[in-house]
Design a protein around this motif. Structure first.
Motif, PDB file in Angstrom:
ATOM      1  N   GLU A  43       0.825  -1.204   0.000  1.00 26.19           N
ATOM      2  CA  GLU A  43       0.000   0.000   0.000  1.00 26.19           C
ATOM      3  C   GLU A  43       0.862   1.258   0.000  1.00 26.19           C
ATOM      4  N   SER A  68       3.965   1.648  -1.011  1.00 24.07           N
ATOM      5  CA  SER A  68       4.867   1.796  -2.155  1.00 24.07           C
ATOM      6  C   SER A  68       4.149   1.960  -3.492  1.00 24.07           C
ATOM      7  N   LYS A  69       2.822   2.055  -3.472  1.00 15.71           N
ATOM      8  CA  LYS A  69       2.051   2.020  -4.723  1.00 15.71           C
ATOM      9  C   LYS A  69       2.405   3.129  -5.708  1.00 15.71           C
ATOM     10  N   ASP A  70       2.830   4.288  -5.219  1.00 13.57           N
ATOM     11  CA  ASP A  70       3.156   5.407  -6.121  1.00 13.57           C
ATOM     12  C   ASP A  70       4.649   5.535  -6.407  1.00 13.57           C
ATOM     13  N   PHE A  71       5.439   4.668  -5.814  1.00 10.37           N
ATOM     14  CA  PHE A  71       6.882   4.781  -6.015  1.00 10.37           C
ATOM     15  C   PHE A  71       7.289   4.330  -7.413  1.00 10.37           C
ATOM     16  N   GLU A 117       5.088  10.333 -12.697  1.00 14.09           N
ATOM     17  CA  GLU A 117       4.257  11.498 -12.381  1.00 14.09           C
ATOM     18  C   GLU A 117       3.894  11.594 -10.901  1.00 14.09           C
ATOM     19  N   LYS A 118       4.087  10.529 -10.144  1.00  5.60           N
ATOM     20  CA  LYS A 118       3.606  10.514  -8.760  1.00  5.60           C
ATOM     21  C   LYS A 118       4.694  10.371  -7.701  1.00  5.60           C
ATOM     22  N   CYS A 119       5.810   9.771  -8.061  1.00  2.00           N
ATOM     23  CA  CYS A 119       6.828   9.414  -7.061  1.00  2.00           C
ATOM     24  C   CYS A 119       7.562  10.631  -6.514  1.00  2.00           C
ATOM     25  N   ARG A 120       7.554  10.776  -5.201  1.00  2.00           N
ATOM     26  CA  ARG A 120       8.252  11.899  -4.554  1.00  2.00           C
ATOM     27  C   ARG A 120       9.754  11.832  -4.782  1.00  2.00           C
ATOM     28  N   LYS A 150      11.286   0.559 -11.004  1.00  2.00           N
ATOM     29  CA  LYS A 150       9.918   0.030 -10.976  1.00  2.00           C
ATOM     30  C   LYS A 150       9.927  -1.483 -11.174  1.00  2.00           C
ATOM     31  N   LEU A 184       6.677   5.722 -10.132  1.00  2.00           N
ATOM     32  CA  LEU A 184       5.771   6.187 -11.174  1.00  2.00           C
ATOM     33  C   LEU A 184       6.182   7.633 -11.454  1.00  2.00           C
TER      34      LEU A 184
END
Length: 216
Positions: free
Chosen positions: A57, A59-62, A66-69, A91, A64
């Motif tokens: 949950e 790591s879902k945006d890692f 456009e989304k990864c900090r 990824k 990516l």
């Protein structure tokens, strides 16, 4: 009762209601003091609950774009170049190696020894193990920044030793002497012309093996 609600009991102390319905004493008899303590207790409770958040949950945006900090922060630093191909490689580490093993792990269960135990079983080179570790470390670093874990368990000490493997020659020294004799007449009788001598002499010194190709 609403989360954060304060209620004074007969013993004179103020009690606060947490998100799970539990009521705890602030150990304060003045409401103003109790309110300050209550806020701290609620934050602590929420942090402890967040520690049970699953790795999948969190790591879902890692990795990516456009989304990864991490991507955004790294690309803001002009000294570091971060191409799309490298992000996709990270990824791949997450999707193919980390999630299948660690996906259902709560964040607070990650320890150096547990991580090493699992990655030891990956049938890849130590170079590639280190790259997978780096991708995991980035995620856990941000989890520590978000106060979901006390610290990133992956330190510099947790790295796999990489030894430079010697690529073997195509032939043994005796083979070279037979295939490429010093006598020019014998040499041409084997290879017919000087173009063939040059070509096969160069080729014989080069061995291309897939296992020596760097993995990303």
């Amino acid at each position: 009762m609403k989360t954060g609600a304060l209620k004074k009991r007969s013993n004179g102390y103020w009690y606060v209601t947490l998100s799970n319905g539990t009521r705890l004493s602030t150990k304060k008899k003045k409401k103003a003091d109790a309110k300050i303590i209550a806020e701290e207790m609620i934050k602590k409770h929420e942090r402890q609950g967040s520690c049970r958040q699953l790795f999948e949950e969190y790591s879902k945006d890692f990795y990516l774009i456009e989304k990864c900090r991490w991507v955004k922060t790294t690309r803001k630093n002009k000294k570091k170049k971060l191409g799309d191909a490298w992000i996709k490689a990270r990824k791949g580490h997450l999707k193919n190696w980390l999630l299948p093993i660690f996906g259902d792990w709560p964040l607070n269960e990650f320890t150096a020894s547990k991580i090493e135990c699992e990655i030891d079983n990956f049938e890849v080179s130590n170079t590639y193990r280190n790259k997978i570790l780096e991708s995991l470390s980035i995620i856990l670093f941000y989890a520590s920044k978000d106060n979901l874990i006390s610290q990133n368990p992956i330190t510099k000490e947790l790295r796999y030793k990489v030894t430079e493997e010697k690529i073997p020659d195509a032939f043994e020294p005796e083979d070279y002497k037979k295939l490429f004799p010093k006598n020019k007449t014998k040499l041409l009788s084997i290879w017919e012309n000087w173009e063939s001598v040059l070509f096969f002499a160069t080729l014989s010194y080069t061995v291309i093996l897939n296992k020596y190709i760097s993995q990303i």
